[in-house]
Enzyme design. Sequence first.
Site, mmCIF file in Angstrom:
data_model
loop_
_atom_site.group_PDB
_atom_site.id
_atom_site.type_symbol
_atom_site.label_atom_id
_atom_site.label_comp_id
_atom_site.label_asym_id
_atom_site.label_seq_id
_atom_site.Cartn_x
_atom_site.Cartn_y
_atom_site.Cartn_z
ATOM 1 N N TYR A 1 0.866 -1.064 -0.339
ATOM 2 C CA TYR A 1 0.182 0.125 -0.004
ATOM 3 C C TYR A 1 1.305 1.151 0.008
ATOM 4 C CZ TYR A 1 0.948 -0.003 4.976
ATOM 5 O OH TYR A 1 1.392 0.951 6.326
ATOM 6 N N CYS A 2 0.260 2.739 -0.694
ATOM 7 C CA CYS A 2 0.408 3.538 -0.269
ATOM 8 C C CYS A 2 0.093 4.756 0.811
ATOM 9 C CB CYS A 2 1.479 4.327 -1.140
ATOM 10 S SG CYS A 2 -0.559 4.951 -2.973
ATOM 11 N N PHE A 3 0.005 5.865 0.184
ATOM 12 C CA PHE A 3 -1.248 6.442 0.737
ATOM 13 C C PHE A 3 -2.308 6.493 0.734
ATOM 14 C CE2 PHE A 3 -3.021 10.443 2.767
ATOM 15 C CZ PHE A 3 -3.388 10.538 3.562
ATOM 16 N N GLY B 1 -2.927 5.109 -5.088
ATOM 17 C CA GLY B 1 -2.825 5.356 -6.535
ATOM 18 C C GLY B 1 -1.844 4.810 -6.466
ATOM 19 N N TYR C 1 -3.678 3.451 2.568
ATOM 20 C CA TYR C 1 -2.944 3.450 4.467
ATOM 21 C C TYR C 1 -4.167 4.667 4.869
ATOM 22 C CZ TYR C 1 -1.339 6.242 8.691
ATOM 23 O OH TYR C 1 -1.232 6.675 10.196
#
Length: 364
Positions: free
Chosen positions: A94-96, A99, A123
């Site tokens: 995952y990223c923020f 995306g 996140y």
Amino acid sequence: MRDNTRDYFSLFLNDIPLMDVRAPVEFDKGAFPNASNLPLINDDERHQIGICYKQKGQQAAIDLGNQLVRGQERERRMQAWRAWWQAHPHGYLYCFRGGLRSQTTQAWLREAGVDAPLVTGGYKAMRTFLLEEQEKCIAELPFEILCGRTGCAKTRVIETRSNAIDLEGLAHHRGSAFGRRPGGQPSQIDFENALAIALIKMRDRGYPTVLLEDESKLIGRCHLPFSLQDKIKSQPRIIINETLASRVQITLEDYVVGPLEEYQQHYGEQEALQRLGEELLSAMDRIKRRLGGLKHQQLRQLLEEALVVQAMSGDPELHREWIHSLLADYYDPMYDYMMSKREGKVVFEGSREEVSTFLQERHR
């Protein structure tokens, strides 16, 4: 190929490994207990790309990112990702927000033949989920609160119960002015995330009651949710009663002998006692105003003498003198005042052994 997921319940209930590809500065502000930080871009690269995005737009920022992370540097990060996936084949990344960064990482790994599904929403979505579920759990769960004067070994009882949440363990702090531990505390966000996950797991297991230690609003610098503070004040109580002599012994073990072993592991044997002594003296100074100048001076001198004797002989017994006085004259009156503000009915009261037996018989 596994699908991307937004099943946040399963991720946290089952402690699914997560690869966090955000920059280290983002990870340090807040992450999840089951997450490892293997960033797509580092802090400096993130800063440069952010400026480029604001000035020239998304495509220019993407182009800059590809320019910054290429060649050997790209391969080095790919190797770290591949190693992580070999060790955690059922994980997610995952990223923020789920995306561009997580999609880029996913695409690069796919080129290398690695199936790397991502967490939809990233996140931000998981954090929102945990905060919402935390409040639902606090409202829904039937708590019982374990009370007792300082030195009753409440945490030891908590640690033996499968239906208990160790708040001090989550905060990495023993819950008093003398409660700091080597390694420091988690960030407030990390503490909240870990607490929310613990609450979700308790609700999922369906225990008739969940046991918490009686805590004030702060455990060190970790702040309990306001809703949980209110719940602690009103829920049924189980009270441990121990003699002052017994509590002095437990305090000696939990705040001097045990921590020395922890400091030895963290700093090595040569520095451990000095570091522990500095922390005990600093803790004594932090409560100087509440103790009063004369009492603080007396207790500090006793503590200094005990540390000198311990350094010379290895014997911690002299610590009993300042501990006895601190418990009787400082912590006990504070406990009495705190109990006067509690509203929950007392469902059981007894020695630590009697309380342990009571809890064991109720939740066999």
